[in-house]
Scaffold this motif. Structure first.
Motif, PDB file in Angstrom:
ATOM      1  N   PHE A 134      80.418   1.927  86.673  1.00 43.69           N
ATOM      2  CA  PHE A 134      79.797   2.003  88.005  1.00 43.69           C
ATOM      3  C   PHE A 134      79.447   0.597  88.468  1.00 43.69           C
ATOM      4  O   PHE A 134      79.137  -0.279  87.636  1.00 43.69           O
ATOM      5  N   VAL A 135      79.501   0.381  89.785  1.00 46.31           N
ATOM      6  CA  VAL A 135      79.164  -0.911  90.371  1.00 46.31           C
ATOM      7  C   VAL A 135      78.278  -0.672  91.597  1.00 46.31           C
ATOM      8  O   VAL A 135      78.141   0.456  92.078  1.00 46.31           O
ATOM      9  N   ALA A 136      77.713  -1.726  92.107  1.00 40.80           N
ATOM     10  CA  ALA A 136      76.939  -1.635  93.351  1.00 40.80           C
ATOM     11  C   ALA A 136      77.901  -1.478  94.531  1.00 40.80           C
ATOM     12  O   ALA A 136      79.017  -2.012  94.500  1.00 40.80           O
ATOM     13  N   PRO A 137      77.506  -0.773  95.582  1.00 37.03           N
ATOM     14  CA  PRO A 137      78.408  -0.570  96.717  1.00 37.03           C
ATOM     15  C   PRO A 137      78.654  -1.830  97.536  1.00 37.03           C
ATOM     16  O   PRO A 137      79.690  -1.936  98.205  1.00 37.03           O
ATOM     17  N   HIS A 173      82.320  -0.903  98.552  1.00 36.89           N
ATOM     18  CA  HIS A 173      83.079  -0.464  97.383  1.00 36.89           C
ATOM     19  C   HIS A 173      82.620   0.910  96.903  1.00 36.89           C
ATOM     20  O   HIS A 173      81.433   1.249  97.003  1.00 36.89           O
ATOM     21  N   ALA A 174      83.565   1.659  96.362  1.00 35.91           N
ATOM     22  CA  ALA A 174      83.207   2.901  95.681  1.00 35.91           C
ATOM     23  C   ALA A 174      82.402   2.536  94.445  1.00 35.91           C
ATOM     24  O   ALA A 174      82.784   1.639  93.683  1.00 35.91           O
ATOM     25  N   VAL A 175      81.277   3.221  94.215  1.00 33.89           N
ATOM     26  CA  VAL A 175      80.429   2.861  93.078  1.00 33.89           C
ATOM     27  C   VAL A 175      81.019   3.345  91.760  1.00 33.89           C
ATOM     28  O   VAL A 175      80.660   2.850  90.688  1.00 33.89           O
ATOM     29  N   GLY A 176      81.925   4.312  91.830  1.00 33.70           N
ATOM     30  CA  GLY A 176      82.539   4.834  90.613  1.00 33.70           C
ATOM     31  C   GLY A 176      83.841   5.537  90.954  1.00 33.70           C
ATOM     32  O   GLY A 176      84.298   5.535  92.109  1.00 33.70           O
ATOM     33  N   ALA A 177      84.466   6.158  89.943  1.00 37.67           N
ATOM     34  CA  ALA A 177      85.734   6.853  90.147  1.00 37.67           C
ATOM     35  C   ALA A 177      85.495   8.232  90.743  1.00 37.67           C
ATOM     36  O   ALA A 177      84.542   8.929  90.376  1.00 37.67           O
ATOM     37  N   LEU A 259      72.036   5.022  90.261  1.00 41.81           N
ATOM     38  CA  LEU A 259      72.800   3.818  89.929  1.00 41.81           C
ATOM     39  C   LEU A 259      72.355   3.196  88.613  1.00 41.81           C
ATOM     40  O   LEU A 259      73.186   2.792  87.795  1.00 41.81           O
ATOM     41  N   ARG A 260      71.040   3.138  88.400  1.00 48.54           N
ATOM     42  CA  ARG A 260      70.540   2.558  87.154  1.00 48.54           C
ATOM     43  C   ARG A 260      70.949   3.386  85.945  1.00 48.54           C
ATOM     44  O   ARG A 260      71.215   2.843  84.874  1.00 48.54           O
ATOM     45  N   HIS A 262      73.635   4.777  85.559  1.00 44.97           N
ATOM     46  CA  HIS A 262      75.041   4.438  85.301  1.00 44.97           C
ATOM     47  C   HIS A 262      75.240   2.947  85.028  1.00 44.97           C
ATOM     48  O   HIS A 262      76.371   2.435  85.105  1.00 44.97           O
ATOM     49  N   GLY A 263      74.187   2.253  84.744  1.00 47.34           N
ATOM     50  CA  GLY A 263      74.290   0.852  84.328  1.00 47.34           C
ATOM     51  C   GLY A 263      74.321  -0.159  85.423  1.00 47.34           C
ATOM     52  O   GLY A 263      74.610  -1.348  85.169  1.00 47.34           O
ATOM     53  N   VAL A 264      74.007   0.222  86.655  1.00 46.94           N
ATOM     54  CA  VAL A 264      74.022  -0.736  87.783  1.00 46.94           C
ATOM     55  C   VAL A 264      72.608  -1.266  87.997  1.00 46.94           C
ATOM     56  O   VAL A 264      71.652  -0.490  88.107  1.00 46.94           O
ATOM     57  N   SER A 265      72.487  -2.570  88.054  1.00 50.15           N
ATOM     58  CA  SER A 265      71.182  -3.189  88.262  1.00 50.15           C
ATOM     59  C   SER A 265      70.897  -3.292  89.763  1.00 50.15           C
ATOM     60  O   SER A 265      71.604  -4.018  90.478  1.00 50.15           O
TER      61      SER A 265
END
Length: 266
Positions: A134-137, A173-177, A259-260, A262-265
């Motif tokens: 996962f990433v930040a949008p 961006h998509a935060v995940g798949a 988000l957190r 899923h490992g996103v800060s």
């Protein structure tokens, strides 16, 4: 009867030696009456007993010819044996080389299969990590309005998502798949995208200026799906982001906690 001879360069025995050996053999033959039968015609014809004209002399010559014949036969047999031995040695060496080549080929095949298997495992692991990442949008941004913030700007009286600071035209961006289930006008959300994530949850991206994906398209973590904007009910350009348990309004959950988790800060 077996015939043997010394090793080394062969020299035919002298006539005297052969005669001596043959006389010894004839002496044996004489005991059995063979010489007598051979010698009788000669003695009867001449009536003499000289060593050159007797049947005994003829027997010696016959024995000498037999010795030469047997010697030639022995030489031929030895030559055949040497050829057979050389052939057997060559075949054994060829078999040894063939076995070595076969073993090397099998080892190379096994190593290649191990390399392919390792690459396949690495590819599967990379894909698994990618699908679970996962990433930040919005890259390098920050939350400008928190979840459940109170204001008359929202019909529900509180904020159902979080806002990320973003000027118009900033990549989103998509935060995940997942799979895009909505890409179009969303009323107060303006142009919005809703993605069903692979874990069964949903994410929403609002107030967009343009789309980079369409309904039914699968996306990967970090893939650009749109550009941020100022469409819908806003006071300025930004990205509205929601995490939901379903695709529709009212199923929102805390997006920061989501988000957190899923490992996103953020």
């Amino acid at each position: 009867m077996a015939f043997t001879r010394a090793t080394g360069k062969h020299r035919r025995a002298s006539r005297t030696a052969r005669t001596t050996r043959n006389l010894a053999g004839i002496a044996t033959l004489a005991a059995s009456g063979v010489v007598a039968s051979v010698a009788s015609p000669a003695l009867a014809a001449t009536g003499e007993s000289t060593s050159h004209d007797t049947g005994l002399q003829h027997a010696v010559e016959l024995g000498d010819e037999l010795a030469v014949h047997l010697e030639a036969q022995a030489d031929a047999q030895q030559a055949v044996a040497e050829v057979n031995a050389a052939r057997a040695k060559a075949e054994a060496e060829a078999n040894r080389l063939a076995e070595g080549a076969k073993k090397k080929a099998e080892e190379a095949k096994k190593k290649a299969e191990e390399v392919r298997a390792a690459k396949a495992r690495a590819a599967r692991e990379a894909e698994r990590r990618l699908l679970n990442a996962f990433v930040a949008p919005v890259t390098g941004s920050y939350v400008s309005t928190g979840y459940k913030a109170s204001s008359g700007l929202w019909s529900s009286g509180s904020h159902t998502g979080i806002d990320f600071h973003a000027a118009s035209g900033t990549p989103v961006h998509a935060v995940g798949a997942g799979t895009v289930v909505e890409a179009g006008w969303g009323g107060a959300y303006g142009n919005n995208i809703v993605i069903k994530m692979n874990d069964g949850t949903y994410t929403q991206y609002g107030h967009l200026s343009s789309f980079a994906v369409s309904v039914g398209q699968t996306v990967t973590p970090g893939q650009q799906i749109a550009l941020s904007g100022n469409t819908g009910n806003t006071t300025g350009p930004h990205l509205h982001f929601e995490a939901r348990t379903g695709p529709d309004y009212g199923s929102d959950i805390d997006p920061i906690a989501y988000l957190r988790a899923h490992g996103v800060s953020v």
